[in-house]
Design a protein around this motif. Sequence first.
Motif, PDB file in Angstrom:
ATOM      1  N   HIS A 262     -48.205 -20.161  55.548  1.00  0.00           N
ATOM      2  CA  HIS A 262     -48.286 -20.174  57.011  1.00  0.00           C
ATOM      3  C   HIS A 262     -47.024 -20.741  57.633  1.00  0.00           C
ATOM      4  CE1 HIS A 262     -52.456 -18.935  57.122  1.00  0.00           C
ATOM      5  NE2 HIS A 262     -52.713 -19.806  56.153  1.00  0.00           N
ATOM      6  N   GLU A 263     -45.903 -20.645  56.933  1.00  0.00           N
ATOM      7  CA  GLU A 263     -44.644 -21.189  57.432  1.00  0.00           C
ATOM      8  C   GLU A 263     -43.676 -20.073  57.800  1.00  0.00           C
ATOM      9  OE1 GLU A 263     -43.209 -23.773  54.399  1.00  0.00           O
ATOM     10  OE2 GLU A 263     -44.781 -25.254  54.734  1.00  0.00           O
TER      11      GLU A 263
ATOM     12  N   SER B 287     -41.971 -15.100  55.056  1.00  0.00           N
ATOM     13  CA  SER B 287     -42.630 -16.390  55.271  1.00  0.00           C
ATOM     14  C   SER B 287     -43.429 -16.778  54.043  1.00  0.00           C
ATOM     15  CB  SER B 287     -43.533 -16.327  56.503  1.00  0.00           C
ATOM     16  OG  SER B 287     -44.479 -15.303  56.358  1.00  0.00           O
TER      17      SER B 287
ATOM     18  N   GLN C 293     -38.884 -25.229  60.930  1.00  0.00           N
ATOM     19  CA  GLN C 293     -40.028 -24.705  60.188  1.00  0.00           C
ATOM     20  C   GLN C 293     -41.267 -24.771  61.080  1.00  0.00           C
ATOM     21  OE1 GLN C 293     -40.652 -26.352  56.270  1.00  0.00           O
ATOM     22  NE2 GLN C 293     -42.839 -26.302  56.616  1.00  0.00           N
TER      23      GLN C 293
ATOM     24  N   THR D 279     -45.336 -24.158  61.322  1.00  0.00           N
ATOM     25  CA  THR D 279     -46.585 -23.943  60.616  1.00  0.00           C
ATOM     26  C   THR D 279     -47.482 -23.218  61.603  1.00  0.00           C
ATOM     27  OG1 THR D 279     -46.278 -25.987  59.387  1.00  0.00           O
ATOM     28  CG2 THR D 279     -48.481 -25.027  59.363  1.00  0.00           C
ATOM     29  N   THR D 280     -47.901 -22.009  61.241  1.00  0.00           N
ATOM     30  CA  THR D 280     -48.579 -21.145  62.198  1.00  0.00           C
ATOM     31  C   THR D 280     -49.572 -20.217  61.524  1.00  0.00           C
ATOM     32  OG1 THR D 280     -48.211 -19.472  63.910  1.00  0.00           O
ATOM     33  CG2 THR D 280     -46.690 -19.466  62.069  1.00  0.00           C
TER      34      THR D 280
ATOM     35  N   ASP E  22     -49.112 -24.628  64.901  1.00  0.00           N
ATOM     36  CA  ASP E  22     -49.737 -25.898  64.551  1.00  0.00           C
ATOM     37  C   ASP E  22     -48.750 -27.051  64.409  1.00  0.00           C
ATOM     38  OD1 ASP E  22     -52.225 -24.569  64.424  1.00  0.00           O
ATOM     39  OD2 ASP E  22     -51.759 -23.899  62.387  1.00  0.00           O
ATOM     40  N   ASP E  23     -47.549 -26.768  63.900  1.00  0.00           N
ATOM     41  CA  ASP E  23     -46.575 -27.829  63.667  1.00  0.00           C
ATOM     42  C   ASP E  23     -45.176 -27.243  63.746  1.00  0.00           C
ATOM     43  OD1 ASP E  23     -45.680 -30.424  63.078  1.00  0.00           O
ATOM     44  OD2 ASP E  23     -45.563 -29.978  60.936  1.00  0.00           O
TER      45      ASP E  23
END
Length: 130
Positions: free
Chosen positions: A92-93, A89, A108, A110-111, A62-63
Amino acid sequence: MARIYLSIKQLEEDPLLETFDKVIHQQGVVSSSPPTTSNYVIEPLPGLTEILNELLRDQGIDDVKITRQGFERRVVSPDLQIWLSNAPSTGHEVRLLARAGRQVQEIQLTTSLDHDGVKQALQRALERVP
C-alpha cells in the motif's frame, strides 16, 4: 611513439542517464556532511509541508513521510515540483518525488488508492493549497 589523449569530461557520467536512484541513494540520506545521529529528521522542502498536510486530509491517504533526500548536480528547479513515481508500488505504498532547487526528496505515501487515485488526490491537494 603513440600518444594517448585523456579527457576529464569523458570520465564523467552522461548527465542524461542520471536517474533519481543515483541522486537519492538507496541507503538513505545523501549529504556532504552526513548526520551523526540515527534519528535524523529530513526537513521538508519549502511549501511541501502544506501539500503533505492536504494529502493527509484526503480519504485513502493514511500516512505521508519523507524517506530520502539527495542533491542533483546539474538540474536546478526554481519552483517546487512534485512527481508521482512510475516505480511499481509495494503493498500500500506509493512514492512521490519532490524537487526544489537542487534538492530532491522522496515521499512515501501509505494509501489504499491505486496509481490514478493517488494522482487525483494529489491534484485535489494542490488545488486546496494557496
